[in-house]
Design an enzyme around this catalytic site. Structure first.
Site, short mmCIF file in Angstrom:
data_model
loop_
_atom_site.label_atom_id
_atom_site.label_comp_id
_atom_site.label_asym_id
_atom_site.label_seq_id
_atom_site.Cartn_x
_atom_site.Cartn_y
_atom_site.Cartn_z
N ALA A 28 0.84 -1.21 0.00
CA ALA A 28 0.00 0.00 0.00
C ALA A 28 0.87 1.25 0.00
O ALA A 28 0.45 2.30 -0.48
CB ALA A 28 -0.90 0.00 1.22
N ASP A 65 1.06 -6.69 9.17
CA ASP A 65 1.76 -6.24 10.38
C ASP A 65 1.47 -7.13 11.59
O ASP A 65 2.03 -6.91 12.67
CB ASP A 65 1.35 -4.80 10.70
CG ASP A 65 1.87 -3.82 9.65
OD1 ASP A 65 2.91 -4.12 9.01
OD2 ASP A 65 1.24 -2.76 9.46
N LYS A 98 10.39 -5.13 6.68
CA LYS A 98 9.64 -4.24 7.58
C LYS A 98 10.64 -3.50 8.48
O LYS A 98 11.82 -3.44 8.16
CB LYS A 98 8.63 -5.06 8.38
CG LYS A 98 7.51 -5.64 7.53
CD LYS A 98 6.66 -4.55 6.95
CE LYS A 98 5.64 -5.10 5.98
NZ LYS A 98 4.94 -4.04 5.26
C1 S3P Z 1 1.14 0.76 5.42
C2 S3P Z 1 1.39 -0.25 4.53
C3 S3P Z 1 2.09 -1.49 4.88
C4 S3P Z 1 2.18 -1.68 6.39
C5 S3P Z 1 2.57 -0.42 7.11
C6 S3P Z 1 1.54 0.68 6.85
C7 S3P Z 1 0.43 1.97 4.97
O1 S3P Z 1 3.40 -1.45 4.36
O2 S3P Z 1 3.10 -2.71 6.70
O3 S3P Z 1 2.65 -0.63 8.50
O4 S3P Z 1 -0.05 2.77 5.81
O5 S3P Z 1 0.29 2.15 3.74
P1 S3P Z 1 3.77 -1.97 2.88
O6 S3P Z 1 3.20 -1.04 1.89
O7 S3P Z 1 5.28 -1.96 2.85
O8 S3P Z 1 3.21 -3.36 2.80
#
Ligand code: S3P
Length: 451
Positions: free
Chosen positions: A175, A327, A354
């Site tokens: 995302a 997460d 992460k």
């Molecule tokens: C998030 C997307 C996720 C998630 C992060 C928050 C966001 O990351 O792990 O804690 O708010 O768009 P990724 O896009 O790397 O999967």
């Protein structure tokens, strides 16, 4: 400018009596970051209640202020006077995002196409994380990128006179990448499109629409999505009430499930289907989670949860559920440590990038505390012990290394609440990035945690 690190602050947790009480979890981190960013570039005033006041989100607020937004707090309400779309100012100093991947990557998208130089820095964890996933589409739009080899922080961005709209297929389920490209599209003439083969959290799409962006989403028969955004439109300030963070909820929720006799009510939780994978998985495992008063608030699904301690059994978690609980795997692994039988988790490649290499950090932490587990390239198997016998640190030097990762710290502190021996973590200070109230809230519920 060098980022200064907070000193480590060790903590441990011990077998606890029932976890009981009625709590309200702080605001969702993803929505909080976006509220400050979108409020900061909208015209007029945005009023936010329920904002998460964790370090990650505060750093996003500081970045928006450094680029011209006015941000203040009156009582419980954050009030932002935005600059107007396309009107951010060049920051005078590097923007320091601390530990926050979301703040950093989304802001790279937001300001990357501007015709001035912006420098991005962060802590040791953020400086290890890959930025190429965001820099690559920005380069395609004409943004000049200056950074260390391997596309890591510190990064300098400078946009061209006229950025080019692109159609970008996101190569991993992220995302943050989707959002960075869409935010770059806000200040780019024409239509920017993002294709995501697997749906990820959709807060950017929902909220940009709410702020008045001309954005449309098309979903194909396989669930793949194409999002089209018309650039250089007007965004208008909004009133936002941020619902409780389901990712933070996961910690008291799993604590209540594994500590016998527990019964906890958790209020006002975001139930957007792109975020509820953990609840589904725990229910598959036999968890007693009652979803009370599901309702809609500010364009999002919200509900209260009543959680009672439960006998859990191991399951195979479908790989395609990973984006909706990405997460939550560390704390799921803790729940699995107290389940009957084996829990198999697959499709975990994103966990390697992460705040820490979460797959390795979880596996090492479980081993340190006597849990039988096997780590693969993108999978983890945990073999549980329902009574917690033999689990925990058998000697004072058996300490979980948290690698500047808040979720590793919170997950293992939850583990100690039902283990025979205490569980120790090398640092609890990092928890303040996403859930500053964690210690007080957990201790208030009866958790035996010592810092
Ligand atoms: C998030 C997307 C996720 C998630 C992060 C928050 C966001 O990351 O792990 O804690 O708010 O768009 P990724 O896009 O790397 O999967």
């Amino acid at each position: 400018m060098v980022h200064t690190e907070t000193p480590l602050s060790p903590a441990y947790s011990c077998k606890s009596q029932a976890i009981t009480g009625d709590i309200r979890i702080p605001g969702d981190k993803s929505i909080s970051h976006r509220s400050l960013m979108f409020g900061g570039i909208a015209s007029g005033e945005t009023r936010i209640t329920g904002l998460l006041e964790g370090e990650d989100v505060i750093n996003t607020g500081k970045a928006m202020s450094a680029m011209g937004a006015s941000i203040r707090k009156e009582g419980d309400t954050w009030i932002i006077r935005g600059v107007g779309n396309g009107c951010l100012l060049a920051p005078e100093r590097p923007l320091d995002f601390g530990n926050a991947g979301t703040g950093c990557r989304l802001t790279m998208g937001l300001v990357g196409p501007y015709d001035f130089t912006t420098t991005f820095i962060g802590d040791a964890s953020l400086s290890r994380r890959p930025m190429g996933r965001v820099l690559e589409p920005l380069r395609q739009m004409g943004v000049q990128v200056e950074c260390e080899a391997g596309d890591r922080l510190p990064v300098k961005l400078r946009g061209p006179r006229a950025p080019a709209p692109i159609s970008y297929r996101v190569p991993m389920a992220s995302a943050q990448v989707k959002s960075a490209v869409l935010l770059a599209g806000l200040s780019t003439p024409g239509v920017t499109s993002v294709i995501e083969p697997v749906m990820t959290r959709d807060h950017t799409e929902r909220m940009l629409k709410g702020f008045g962006a001309n954005l449309e989403v098309e979903t194909d028969a396989d669930g793949g999505r194409t999002i089209r955004l018309e650039g250089r439109g007007t965004l208008v300030g909004q009133t936002i009430d941020v619902p409780g963070d389901p990712s933070s909820t996961a910690f008291p929720l799993v604590a209540a499930l594994i500590v016998p006799g527990s019964d906890v009510m958790i209020r006002n939780i975001l139930m957007n289907p792109t975020r509820t994978g953990l609840i589904l998985t725990l229910q598959d495992m036999g968890a007693d989670i009652e979803i009370i008063d599901p309702r809609e608030a500010g364009g999002e699904d919200v509900a209260d949860l009543r959680v009672r301690s439960s006998s859990l059994k191991g399951v195979t978690v479908p790989a395609d559920r990973a984006p909706s609980m990405i997460d939550e795997y560390p704390v799921l692994a803790v729940a699995a440590s107290f389940a009957e039988g084996e829990t198999m988790m697959t499709g975990l490649e994103e966990l390697r990038v992460k705040e820490s290499d979460r797959l390795a950090a979880v596996a090492r932490g479980l081993e340190t505390n006597g849990v039988d587990c096997t780590e693969g390239e993108d999978w983890l198997v945990v073999r549980g012990r329902p009574d917690g016998k033999g689990l925990g640190a058998k000697s004072p030097d058996a300490v979980v290394k948290t690698w500047l990762d808040h979720r590793i710290a919170m997950s293992f502190l939850v583990m100690g609440l039902a283990s025979e021996h205490p569980v120790r973590v090398d640092d609890a200070a990092i928890i303040a990035t996403s859930f500053p109230e964690f210690m007080e809230m957990m201790i208030g519920l009866g958790a035996n945690i010592v810092q």
